[in-house]
Write an enzyme that holds these catalytic residues in place. Structure first.
Site, short mmCIF file in Angstrom:
data_model
loop_
_atom_site.label_atom_id
_atom_site.label_comp_id
_atom_site.label_asym_id
_atom_site.label_seq_id
_atom_site.Cartn_x
_atom_site.Cartn_y
_atom_site.Cartn_z
N ASP A 56 0.85 -1.17 -0.06
CA ASP A 56 0.02 0.22 -0.17
C ASP A 56 0.79 1.27 0.14
O ASP A 56 1.89 1.13 0.63
CB ASP A 56 -0.88 0.05 1.24
CG ASP A 56 -1.96 -0.92 1.02
OD1 ASP A 56 -2.50 -1.13 -0.03
OD2 ASP A 56 -2.20 -1.47 1.87
N ARG A 109 6.73 2.50 9.51
CA ARG A 109 6.78 3.80 8.72
C ARG A 109 7.84 4.60 9.15
O ARG A 109 7.93 5.50 10.01
CB ARG A 109 5.37 4.18 9.39
CG ARG A 109 4.28 3.41 9.39
CD ARG A 109 3.45 3.40 8.01
NE ARG A 109 2.60 2.33 7.78
CZ ARG A 109 1.27 2.59 8.31
NH1 ARG A 109 0.90 3.50 8.93
NH2 ARG A 109 0.51 1.43 8.03
N GLN A 125 -1.18 -3.68 14.12
CA GLN A 125 -2.65 -3.67 13.98
C GLN A 125 -3.32 -5.17 13.67
O GLN A 125 -2.46 -6.12 13.27
CB GLN A 125 -3.15 -2.71 12.97
CG GLN A 125 -2.74 -3.03 11.53
CD GLN A 125 -3.27 -1.59 10.49
OE1 GLN A 125 -3.43 -0.72 10.96
NE2 GLN A 125 -3.52 -2.24 9.30
N ASP A 238 -13.23 6.30 9.38
CA ASP A 238 -12.30 6.16 10.37
C ASP A 238 -13.33 6.17 11.68
O ASP A 238 -14.08 6.80 11.80
CB ASP A 238 -11.29 7.29 10.77
CG ASP A 238 -10.06 7.43 9.78
OD1 ASP A 238 -10.00 6.32 8.84
OD2 ASP A 238 -9.56 8.57 9.44
N GLU A 251 -8.06 8.09 16.85
CA GLU A 251 -8.51 7.20 15.87
C GLU A 251 -8.00 5.72 16.24
O GLU A 251 -7.01 5.35 16.62
CB GLU A 251 -7.70 7.36 14.61
CG GLU A 251 -7.99 6.54 13.41
CD GLU A 251 -7.34 6.99 11.85
OE1 GLU A 251 -7.11 5.89 11.56
OE2 GLU A 251 -6.77 7.99 12.06
N SER A 254 -9.12 2.56 10.61
CA SER A 254 -9.14 3.09 9.21
C SER A 254 -10.02 1.84 8.51
O SER A 254 -9.08 0.72 8.39
CB SER A 254 -8.04 3.60 8.75
OG SER A 254 -8.28 3.84 7.28
#
Length: 337
Positions: A56, A109, A125, A238, A251, A254
């Protein structure tokens, strides 16, 4: 943003009890989520082939971590999420409508520019994906799924607070979900930034699902970035809750109904990503060879933070932090794992 520890904050659990609680919390939530959404656990890759189109692009600027493999001509990329891989897996594994999968996803990330209370270079996640029918590609089905996920979260909190009574001081999450579109937020708070709009709405409504992320709003800007080749921008959003400890919108997930050939064709053009049409994954999707699905990711460390009353994500996950974060936490007596 920068790390800010609330004045007077102390952890409700010791480091030892925190580790035990995280393990229990994850088992409880996985079981409840799987039961409500009809999901089965599967194994998932840590990395995929660079030219497969399966990784992604997230907001489009993040650089994936890439490496060569000694005994192969291929280069690999550490996954940034599993949104595309899951859809291919559902076909390969023979899942049919109404059935889905979930798995643990770990990512790096490297370009995360907000190392603060909520953001880390390390991402963990639950990634989940479910096969749906054409008639399920609508907002009503999306909302029902959102409510099931919120139910799983709240049920997990109830059990955790029964086992660890000290967590009851955190109060209860709001089970009722406020559904609002990103455009409605912009219309209501035109002078605020997207993050400020989220804070304003969640401060009042406590649990919300913000619909329609990725496409441009009337202002000409999107509420937030979203890759054009997994979520349908009209059927995504979200899940957010109000974090009383940190005083901000928080949050947790997503998610969305995924693109079909028509919406993928449109969004690739809108995003200026037409070159992706030649990648194997995108060719298969445009040709209608992949199942229609709904799916998303639910932050493991985020949920642990929330349900255990932690002020910093580094209290529930092991990562690497900049000097400013280490000093802020050290000064406040917060132990980073």
């Amino acid at each position: 943003m920068q790390t800010t520890i609330p004045a007077g904050y102390t952890s409700l659990l010791s480091i030892y009890d925190t580790q035990k609680a995280i393990s229990l919390l994850k088992r409880l939530f996985e079981d409840r989520l799987a039961a409500l959404l009809n999901l089965y656990r599967v194994s998932a890759p840590l990395f995929v082939e660079e030219n497969s189109g399966l990784n992604d692009n997230l907001n489009g600027y993040e650089r994936p971590v890439s490496f060569d493999i000694l005994r192969s001509e291929h280069r690999a990329q550490v996954v940034q999420s599993l949104a595309k891989w899951k859809r291919v897996a559902l076909k390969r594994y023979g899942f049919f409508p109404g059935k889905g999968l979930y798995t643990d996803m770990d990512a790096i990330r490297r370009d995360e520019d907000e190392l603060d209370n909520l953001h880390s270079v390390y991402v963990d996640q639950w990634d989940w994906e479910k096969v749906i029918l054409p008639e399920n590609r609508n907002l009503d089905y999306l909302k029902l799924t959102v409510m099931d996920i919120v139910t799983a979260i709240c049920d997990t909190q109830d059990t955790m607070q029964a086992i660890y009574p000290q967590l009851q001081t955190l109060g209860k999450l709001e089970r009722r979900v406020s559904f609002v579109t990103a455009q409605e937020l912009e219309d209501r708070y035109p002078a605020l930034t997207p993050k400020e709009r989220e804070n304003a709405w969640l401060r009042e409504h406590k649990t919300a699902f913000i619909i329609g992320i990725g496409g441009k709003l009337k202002s000409g800007r999107p509420h937030d970035g979203r890759a054009p080749d997994y979520d349908d921008w009209a059927l995504n959003g979200d899940i957010m809750v109000w974090n009383e400890l940190l005083g901000c919108a928080f949050e947790l997930s997503s998610m969305g109904i995924r693109v079909d050939p028509k919406s993928l064709d449109r969004q690739l053009t809108l995003a200026g990503c037409d070159e992706r049409r030649e990648l194997p994954y995108h060719k298969a999707l445009l040709n209608g060879e992949l199942p229609l699905t709904i799916g998303g990711g639910i932050g493991q460390s985020r949920l642990s933070m929330l349900l255990l009353g932690k002020a910093h994500i580094g209290e529930v996950q092991a990562s690497i932090w900049d000097e400013a974060t280490v000093k802020a936490c050290g000064d406040a007596g917060v132990t980073l794992l």
